[in-house]
Motif scaffolding. Structure first.
Motif, short mmCIF file in Angstrom:
data_model
loop_
_atom_site.label_atom_id
_atom_site.label_comp_id
_atom_site.label_asym_id
_atom_site.label_seq_id
_atom_site.Cartn_x
_atom_site.Cartn_y
_atom_site.Cartn_z
N UNK A 34 0.97 -1.26 0.09
CA UNK A 34 0.22 0.04 -0.01
C UNK A 34 0.96 1.19 -0.04
N UNK A 35 0.43 2.19 -0.82
CA UNK A 35 1.27 3.56 -0.45
C UNK A 35 0.15 4.89 -0.84
N UNK A 36 -0.96 4.51 -0.08
CA UNK A 36 -1.95 5.83 0.00
C UNK A 36 -1.36 6.72 0.96
N UNK A 37 -0.83 6.10 1.89
CA UNK A 37 -0.03 6.93 2.85
C UNK A 37 1.07 6.20 2.86
N UNK A 38 2.06 6.64 3.69
CA UNK A 38 3.53 6.03 3.76
C UNK A 38 3.91 4.97 4.65
N UNK A 39 2.88 4.51 5.42
CA UNK A 39 3.32 3.34 6.47
C UNK A 39 3.38 2.14 5.84
N UNK A 40 3.24 1.92 4.49
CA UNK A 40 3.88 0.88 3.83
C UNK A 40 3.28 -0.46 4.34
N UNK A 76 11.55 15.88 -3.69
CA UNK A 76 10.42 15.18 -3.71
C UNK A 76 9.83 15.53 -2.32
N UNK A 77 8.37 14.81 -2.19
CA UNK A 77 7.93 14.68 -1.01
C UNK A 77 7.88 13.11 -0.58
N UNK A 78 7.20 12.47 -1.23
CA UNK A 78 6.95 11.18 -0.88
C UNK A 78 7.89 10.23 -1.87
N UNK A 79 8.93 9.73 -1.56
CA UNK A 79 9.94 9.02 -2.41
C UNK A 79 10.10 7.54 -1.92
N UNK A 80 9.54 6.56 -2.57
CA UNK A 80 9.73 5.19 -2.29
C UNK A 80 10.22 4.46 -3.36
N UNK A 81 10.89 5.37 -4.11
CA UNK A 81 11.44 4.66 -5.66
C UNK A 81 12.63 3.53 -5.36
N UNK A 82 13.41 3.82 -4.11
CA UNK A 82 14.46 2.94 -3.93
C UNK A 82 15.72 3.31 -4.21
N UNK A 128 0.60 6.02 -10.36
CA UNK A 128 0.00 5.63 -9.01
C UNK A 128 0.77 4.65 -8.53
N UNK A 129 0.64 4.12 -7.37
CA UNK A 129 1.33 2.94 -6.63
C UNK A 129 0.84 1.78 -7.16
N UNK A 130 -0.37 1.59 -7.79
CA UNK A 130 -0.99 0.29 -8.15
C UNK A 130 -0.20 -0.12 -9.48
N UNK A 131 0.50 0.86 -10.07
CA UNK A 131 1.07 0.70 -11.46
C UNK A 131 2.51 0.65 -11.27
N UNK A 132 3.08 0.62 -10.25
CA UNK A 132 4.64 0.69 -10.01
C UNK A 132 5.24 -0.70 -9.55
N UNK A 133 6.67 -0.62 -9.91
CA UNK A 133 7.53 -1.46 -9.44
C UNK A 133 8.39 -0.74 -8.34
N UNK A 134 8.38 -1.06 -6.92
CA UNK A 134 9.16 -0.39 -6.07
C UNK A 134 9.54 -1.56 -5.08
N UNK A 135 10.71 -1.35 -4.30
CA UNK A 135 11.20 -1.96 -3.15
C UNK A 135 10.76 -1.64 -2.01
N UNK A 136 10.37 -2.32 -1.03
CA UNK A 136 9.93 -1.72 0.27
C UNK A 136 10.65 -2.35 1.38
N UNK A 137 10.70 -1.55 2.76
CA UNK A 137 10.82 -2.18 3.77
C UNK A 137 10.37 -0.85 4.78
N UNK A 138 9.68 -1.15 5.82
CA UNK A 138 9.37 -0.22 6.75
C UNK A 138 9.43 -0.81 8.24
#
Ligand SMILES: Nc1nc2c(c(=O)[nH]1)N[C@H]1C(S)=C(S)[C@@H](COP(=O)(O)OP(=O)(O)OC[C@H]3O[C@@H](n4cnc5c(=O)[nH]c(N)nc54)[C@H](O)[C@@H]3O)O[C@H]1N2
Ligand SMILES: Nc1nc2c(c(=O)[nH]1)N[C@H]1C(S)=C(S)[C@@H](COP(=O)(O)OP(=O)(O)OC[C@H]3O[C@@H](n4cnc5c(=O)[nH]c(N)nc54)[C@H](O)[C@@H]3O)O[C@H]1N2
Ligand code: SF4
Ligand code: SF4
Ligand code: SF4
Ligand code: SF4
Ligand code: SF4
Ligand SMILES: [Mo]
Lengths: 877, 236, 286
Positions: free
Chosen positions: A56-62, A153-159, A479-489
């Motif tokens: 999820x990336x509607x907000x940044x809690x991941x 950038x504001x929100x950057x989860x591109x890794x 938007x986030x549902x169309x992206x490839x991104x690595x995550x960890x929170x």
């Protein structure tokens, strides 16, 4: 569509709600266990929906999530039951994330401005035209000075790709939104114990002290931590006490809400420390072993902070301070949590530091149910990597704020206006300062409108946000549902790696950010002769992810990227137990977290060639790698000396108090009786500027009246619904009053996220217009019934920069609230560049180079002054 | 109504061999996050202006002693549902095994007797416009997620409940979690005096939220301001 | 805006009240038409009343159907496979249809100037079925156990009384010129309106002293706009005033009777509206 095969559990063959439904309903097996998720079916025809694990990336809690598709469209979002933090649940925002993708006003092809900036006249252009134009501008800028190319950038989860892009161009002018976010919390914590956030073990604690976090609505990490709070509260009988200036849902849920005068949390926390130390309730062993001060030093230092002193400043009765202090110190385990409440003030870093001292002095650090270090995981970057930019950037590493590791972005427009740094090309990514920063239109709007200050402005965004509306060229990002991104929170006590993968191809002509950045570079350096292309050799987003994940030890064995594509996250710690809602291991018992990370012992290998100094510090080739305590070699804390630095010597270098302290905000001390303080806050169902166009959330909250305490309202002669005028030194706004008991009498509180003048037809309630940029209309918008879009408060909020953390003092604004006059109309807002500029000059006076710095720090009389330190470039992350 | 006396043949609470699904809402755990409401909206493509579930709250007390109480609301899947009794064409009916109260959309004539009969405002008229679902202009309501439960899944609102305030299961199964919760805690149902035998049980619900307060008559202005706008929705 | 609140609509709107009003007159008129077989004084009204009632029945029927969100499905009510006898509406539907058929037959024989006992029998049956109309509409409200005011056994009785008042009122307008008829209609109108008044008072009493919901409904019914309609138009102007007038000598005059008749019509319309809408208000806030 083919019918689902009738499973053992299915009562019926036909769609719910038909005659056959009852007729065919057989006696089904007793005790039918009901699963907590992982599957979804159409209510109309019972067809099972295709599931794609995402993040999820509607907000940044991941949170880990699953997207369910019907006819190629995401119709349902659900938490990923295999995700250890999320445990199958999503918040209201997460449940409505598909509306980012299907926003009828989404931008689906590149746009070029025609007419004046912000006039709203656009021309559809091809990607090639867009890229060519941008490449030309970059080319010119590079010839002059790479640092004239700016990316914020504001929100950057591109890794890593945005950093990679700027390094490739050789520019250090990279900024983010952290200074309007929570940076002073980070700066309060980092030099003290390493990480920028804590992980309170809510599920297992017995006592929670919450200073200004609205964790049940917002904060890091709303969904995962809220789950643990309700568990702790009901399953574990914990007590939670919340300090807030208003009755947030968290305060409303807490066993005690203690209203506090804005910006005074530090004083209360210090006074509690005073009580704890005075009554000898501290954990002396922990303090002596694991901090850089002794109990004696600490007791001595805290003597000055009496409850009576704090009571006078904060309005919290001394008796309450003493009671809570004793409860906190004598209940074990206990934990503490803060978010933006204490830190978003002039001396926010001091406030944060004062708060975090409480779990430290009571030895609740890294214990079960205590105040734990964040757990995270990393991943390697694709090789080769571009080198760091040659020259530092004035905007990014400002000499007046050497300790502000997360930058001071709210001051950037003034610095640019002052000509401190020339900008040729400005890129924006997931950042809407024109709406979300202090001064909004009057500051950032003015800067972007001025083609002399910002000659060329590129927005990479799927939405016509207030900032994007001012751009010269818009690249339709995904938007986030169309992206490839690595995550960890670090959103629970269990570290994890996750992935964001496209649920379907980008709509229209949208391109993923990493792809469009690559395309820009390839345009700039088609044949690789400029040495840029080599950093951008990847086929597509998925290929890029392989570089990240296929070599991570452990994950590699499990299947690398393919494992993540299938499960969404790694590792999978256990199974979500339908009976408990918790994660269970094979034996059915709840999984256990690891505690006491700093007590991990160094291995033989680690110790090889290490020296142990007499204070116990273990160093290896000049670097501290651990501490020796009663015969054992521990890794300690991730700080320079592997200890918790109660005394932050680096602060002293710049004339700041290295020890826990509190500074009263001068203009609060000078407040007149009829003046109040403006607080803005987040609601559970909105995310900054970006969810106003999400219909399900907008239906729940679409307007933001000003919260005013009943007694105060009586004095002002206003009742709910009346118009009030909220006036600060930089501007005023006219909004409706919401009179209630749940807010401090000296505070007027206005939720943020409303009053859009851009961001599409729903956010602005201009529903008569047609979708403008290739989006597909939603018939349901015919049902929109509300007619109030709220009022945006940021124009009346001046910049304030914490001289240490650089953070914006959002909650420091002194305002006069009055019944609106005859000429005032609902929604009027007014601000003024010149007044904002004066506020900027004023706040510089508190910087270590400013004239008020010494005045604010009499205790640092011996400090040599600014001249005594040569400015260091800010570090941080 | 933990130990209920059955008076009407339609009731299946405690009937051997029959399931009687119920939801327990532990208000001590409800954080008012609205996830349930939105999950439900998504699950059913529920149009704006109507809801199968909603989570109103009340702020009670006087500064500085103030508290906020949430009360998640939905159809109670009454064991003796007046809505069913009042439907002239049996377009709304009770599924014997499970106790679900459902709609036959293709049969509903839209007379709204069921709405009038429901003491809980659990029913609503679907507007003409929806995003992708064809069913319109008939009465709809919470189905206890019949289509999910019959596939072995908890209802969507329970699935996503952040506070784990909502728990769902078979009350006729003494080993189920709902049975455990209903037995171990003091529970309450809404408007028990109506004899509907609701099967949504509340733990720790606040009277300010469960009863008709004086402000039902002296309505809070907050509400009226919005209501004015909402009324227009009826002409949509 | 501030607190999160969710709104609910009332189930039945003004159209339904209008239907109640119309269908009441329908019943009342067919009582009169039947009455003309027993009380010769009413003879001049027989045809007028019969024709009037059948026309208004058509109007009422259309109102009822138009009020459905799926008008074309109104036949479902008559579908034996669907018919649900625990619903007053189902009974009502049958009642209306039966009444319709009988009325048609009755009117046909009236048109044929047929004065045989067969016609009189049809009149009797029609009147009995007509009685069912106010009874079922009243019962339609009574069954809603959660609604104060509606949920009183007296509702059907009140609706019958209202049917007589409004029917008689219309009759009075049609036949006021006729001295003999006026005498009879005067006493019908007086006593039925008085009966309505008595019933309303007992309803208000029980509501006022009822539980929380009842108390609040009482406040809603007796104050504000609803109070104006219910107490003002319905009880004072539409019930008390005509009774007073009818007791006064003037009430025996043509003008007096016609005025009372008009007042009664206004009143019974207002009462139907208030009694339908008032008790629905409170619950929209629950
Ligand atoms: N729903 C939702 N969740 C979010 C976000 C969102 O936009 N919406 N944004 C995410 C982001 S980016 C962030 S940074 C976090 C922020 O999360 P939080 O910091 O928890 O939320 P805020 O509303 O910024 O501020 C928290 C509280 O501080 C209170 N406050 C103001 N001044 C003071 C003070 O002087 N002392 C004390 N004790 N309290 C004070 C406010 O009343 C408010 O309730 O939330 C994250 N989660
Ligand atoms: N008054 C007040 N102001 C505040 C706060 C407050 O509490 N009070 N909170 C502050 C906090 S904590 C923070 S973190 C900041 C956040 O400030 P920002 O980071 O500026 O806010 P966002 O709303 O996250 O940025 C949204 C912008 O990103 C773009 N965008 C949205 N989705 C996407 C996407 O999927 N892809 C791309 N490429 N772009 C997208 C849109 O153009 C939109 O304008 O706001 C701050 N502002
Ligand atoms: S908190 Fe909500 S919006 Fe934020 S990531 Fe989690 S589910 Fe998504
Ligand atoms: S999801 Fe659960 S916690 Fe959140 S509002 Fe609904 S019931 Fe309450
Ligand atoms: S709550 Fe209302 S709709 Fe649901 S079963 Fe009970 S009466 Fe019927
Ligand atoms: S509206 Fe539909 S479901 Fe409700 S009573 Fe009428 S026909 Fe039955
Ligand atoms: S049970 Fe299903 S239909 Fe009912 S409220 Fe919950 S999600 Fe909605
Ligand atoms: Mo933030």
């Amino acid at each position: 569509m083919e019918m689902p095969k009738v499973t053992r559990r299915t009562f019926l063959k036909v769609s719910a709600g038909t005659t056959a439904a009852v007729a065919a309903a057989p006696r089904v097996l007793k005790a039918m266990e009901v699963d907590l998720g992982g599957k979804d079916f159409s209510p109309v025809n019972l067809v099972e929906r295709k599931a794609v694990p995402i993040n999820c990336h509607v907000c940044n809690i991941q949170d880990g999530a699953i997207a369910y598709m019907e006819n190629g469209r995401v119709v349902k979002l659900e938490g990923n039951p295999e995700h250890v933090s999320t445990r199958g649940r999503l918040c209201a925002k997460g449940n409505s994330g598909m509306w980012y993708s299907y926003d009828p006003d989404r931008i689906l092809y590149p746009l070029k401005r025609v007419g004046a900036r912000g006039e709203g006249k656009w021309k559809r252009i091809t990607w090639d035209e867009a890229l060519t134009e941008i490449a030309q501008k970059l080319d010119a800028a590079l010839k002059e000075d790479p640092n004239t190319i700016m990316l914020k950038w504001g929100r950057n989860r591109a890794g890593g790709t945005l950093e990679r892009f700027m390094k490739t161009l050789g520019s250090a002018t990279v900024l983010n939104h952290t200074s309007v976010c929570e940076s002073s919390k980070k700066i309060g914590m980092e030099p003290t114990w390493g990480p920028d956030i804590e992980t309170p073990d809510f599920a297992n604690t017995k006592y929670v002290l919450n200073f200004g976090s609205n964790i049940l609505e917002a904060a890091y990490f709303h969904n995962p931590l809220s789950q643990r709070i309700t568990e702790g509260r009901v399953d574990n009988n914990m007590k939670i006490v919340t300090f807030d200036v208003r009755l947030s849902n968290t305060a409303g849920f807490s066993d005690e809400w203690i209203p506090i005068f804005p910006a005074t949390d530090g004083a209360v926390a210090l006074a509690m420390g005073h009580v704890i130390l005075r009554e000898n309730l501290q954990d002396s062993e922990f303090i002596n072993d694991w901090t850089n001060v002794t109990v004696e030093e600490l007791k001595k230092h805290y003597e000055q902070y009496t409850p009576e002193w704090a009571a006078k400043i904060s309005g919290v009765p001394a008796a309450t301070i003493e009671r809570i202090a004793r409860e906190f110190a004598t209940t074990k385990p206990a934990t503490l949590f803060t978010y933006r409440g204490p830190c978003k003030h002039l001396y926010g870093s001091y406030n944060e530091k004062a708060c975090m001292m409480l779990p430290i002095m009571t030895g609740n650090v890294e214990t079960r149910g205590g105040y734990c270090l964040p757990r995270g995981m990393g991943w390697p970057q694709p090789q080769p990597e571009p080198p760091k930019a040659k020259h530092g950037s004035y905007l990014a590493d400002h000499p007046d704020y050497p300790l502000a590791g997360h930058k001071v972005a709210q001051l950037v427009p003034f610095w640019i206006a002052d000509g401190k740094q020339k900008i040729n090309v400005y890129f924006t990514y997931q950042d809407n300062p024109v709406y979300t920063n202090p001064g909004s239109v009057d500051v950032w709007g003015k800067m972007f409108r001025d083609e002399k200050l910002i000659p060329y402005y590129v927005s990479m965004s799927p939405f016509m946000g207030e900032e994007t509306a001012l751009a010269d060229i818009i690249l339709p990002d995904c938007p986030y549902l169309e992206r490839w991104e690595p995550e960890s929170m670090p959103n629970s006590l269990w570290p994890w790696l996750g992935i964001r993968q496209p649920v379907h191809a980008p709509l229209g002509e949208a391109r993923e950010n990493r792809i469009l950045l690559r395309d820009i570079i390839h345009k700039l350096d088609p044949d690789g002769s400029r040495g840029m292309k080599k950093y951008w050799n990847f086929k597509d987003g998925e290929d890029y992810m392989r570089h990240h994940f296929d070599s991570v030890p452990g994950l590699k064995e499990a299947g690398g990227l393919d494992f993540l594509k299938k499960h969404g996250c790694w590792p999978i710690y256990g199974k979500l137990n339908p009976a408990t809602g918790k994660v269970s291991d094979k034996t059915g018992r709840e999984i256990k977290a690891e505690y006491g990370l700093y007590r991990k012992e160094l291995s033989e290998a680690d110790m090889a060639g290490a020296v142990i100094e007499k204070n116990g510090t273990i160093t290896k080739n000049g670097k501290a790698i651990g501490v020796k305590r009663n015969g054992r070699n521990y890794v300690g804390f991730p700080t320079g000396n592997r200890l918790i630095n109660v005394r932050v010597d680096e602060w002293a270098e710049y004339g700041f108090n290295p020890m826990p302290t509190f500074k009263r905000i001068p203009w609060h001390e000078a407040m007149k009786d009829d003046e109040m303080i403006l607080t803005t806050f987040k609601l559970n169902v909105h995310k900054q500027s970006r969810t106003a166009a999400v219909k399900w959330l907008a239906e729940i909250a679409h307007s933001n009246p000003a919260w005013i305490n009943a007694q105060t309202a009586a004095k002002l002669g206003v009742k709910t619904g009346d118009l009030v005028r909220v006036e600060s030194k930089v501007g005023y706004l006219v909004t409706k009053a919401y009179v209630l008991e749940g807010v401090h009498p000296r505070v007027v509180a206005i939720p943020t996220g409303f009053g859009h003048w851009e961001y599409g037809r729903l956010a602005t309630l201009r529903l008569k217009d047609k979708p403008g940029y290739g989006g597909q209309d939603d018939p349901d918008l015919n049902n929109v019934w509300w007619d109030d879009r709220g009022v945006h408060p940021n124009r009346v909020i001046p910049v304030v920069a914490d001289p240490i953390g650089g953070s914006q003092g959002w909650y420091d604004t002194v305002v006069k609230v009055t019944k609106a006059g005859p000429s005032d109309k609902y929604g009027d807002t007014q601000g003024d560049w010149q007044k904002h500029y004066e506020a900027y000059k004023e706040t510089l006076r508190y910087a270590y180079t400013g004239d008020l710095h010494r005045k604010m720090h009499p205790e640092m009389a011996s400090w040599g002054g600014p001249e005594s330190v040569k400015p260091k470039a800010g570090g941080g992350h | 109504m933990s130990e209920e006396l059955r008076v009407s043949p339609i009731e299946t609470r405690g009937v051997a061999g029959k399931k009687r699904y119920a939801m327990v809402v532990d208000t001590r755990r409800c954080i008012g996050c609205m996830a349930c409401q939105v999950a439900c909206k998504a699950e059913y493509d529920t149009p704006l202006g109507v809801n199968r579930t909603w989570v109103p709250y009340k702020v009670v007390g006087t500064y500085p002693t103030v508290k906020k109480h949430f009360l998640p609301r939905l159809c109670n899947h009454c064991d003796d549902p007046p809505c069913v009794r009042n439907c002239p064409v049996e377009a709304t009916y009770k599924v014997e095994d499970g106790g679900f109260v459902l709609q036959r959309y293709e049969r509903c004539i839209g007379c709204r007797s069921c709405m009038a009969a429901c003491p809980y405002n659990a029913r609503f008229m679907l507007p003409a416009h929806r995003t992708y679902t064809q069913i319109t202009n008939v009465v709809d309501k919470c189905t206890f997620c019949f289509h999910r439960v019959t596939q072995g899944m908890v209802p969507a609102c329970v699935q996503t409940c952040v506070g784990r305030s909502r728990v769902f299961g078979d009350l006729n199964d003494p080993t189920s979690e709902v049975s455990y919760l209903v037995t171990r805690n003091a529970t309450q149902v809404l408007r028990p005096e109506e004899g509907t035998k609701p099967h949504v049980f509340y733990i720790g619900a606040d009277r300010n939220a469960t009863e008709f307060g004086r402000d039902a008559y002296r309505k809070p202005e907050v509400m009226e301001l919005e209501r004015a706008a909402f009324k227009r929705h009826l002409n949509i | 805006m501030g607190d999160y609140v969710w709104f609910h609509d009332v189930s039945w709107h003004a159209t339904y009240a209008t239907y109640f009003f119309v269908i009441g007159i329908v019943a009342g008129l067919s009582f009169l038409s039947y009455g003309s077989w027993i009380t010769p004084a009413l003879r001049p009204l027989r045809e007028k009343a019969a024709y009037g009632s059948i026309v208004l029945l058509a109007v009422g029927g259309l109102l009822l159907i138009a009020d459905l969100s799926q008008p074309l499905r109104f036949l479902n009510i008559l579908n034996p496979a669907y018919l649900h006898f625990t619903s007053p509406l189902a009974w009502g539907a049958l009642n209306i249809v039966a009444f319709g058929i009988v009325s048609v037959l009755y009117v046909l024989s009236l048109l044929k100037k047929d004065e045989t006992p067969r016609t009189r029998l049809l009149a009797t049956v029609a009147a009995l079925l007509a009685l069912g109309l106010p009874v079922y509409t009243g019962y339609d409200l009574t069954v809603h156990q959660s609604r104060p005011v509606w949920n009183t056994p007296i509702m059907p009785v009140l609706f019958v009384a209202l049917a007589i008042t409004s029917g008689t009122a219309v009759g009075s307008l049609l036949a006021a010129g006729n001295e003999a008829a006026r005498k009879v209609l005067h006493s019908y109108l007086l006593w039925s309106t008085a009966a309505v008044g008595v019933i309303l008072i007992s309803i208000l009493g029980t509501t006022n002293y009822g539980g929380a919901a009842s108390e609040l409904t009482f406040m809603i019914l007796t104050t504000g706009t609803m109070g104006l309609i219910f107490v003002g138009a319905g009880m004072l102007a539409g019930t008390a005033a005509p009774v007073a007038l009818l007791l006064a000598p003037a009430g025996r005059q043509q003008a007096g009777l016609m005025l009372s008749a008009l007042l009664v019509l206004v009143g019974s319309a207002a009462l139907r509206y208030a009694l339908l809408m008032g008790p629905q208000q409170l619950q929209t806030l629950y």
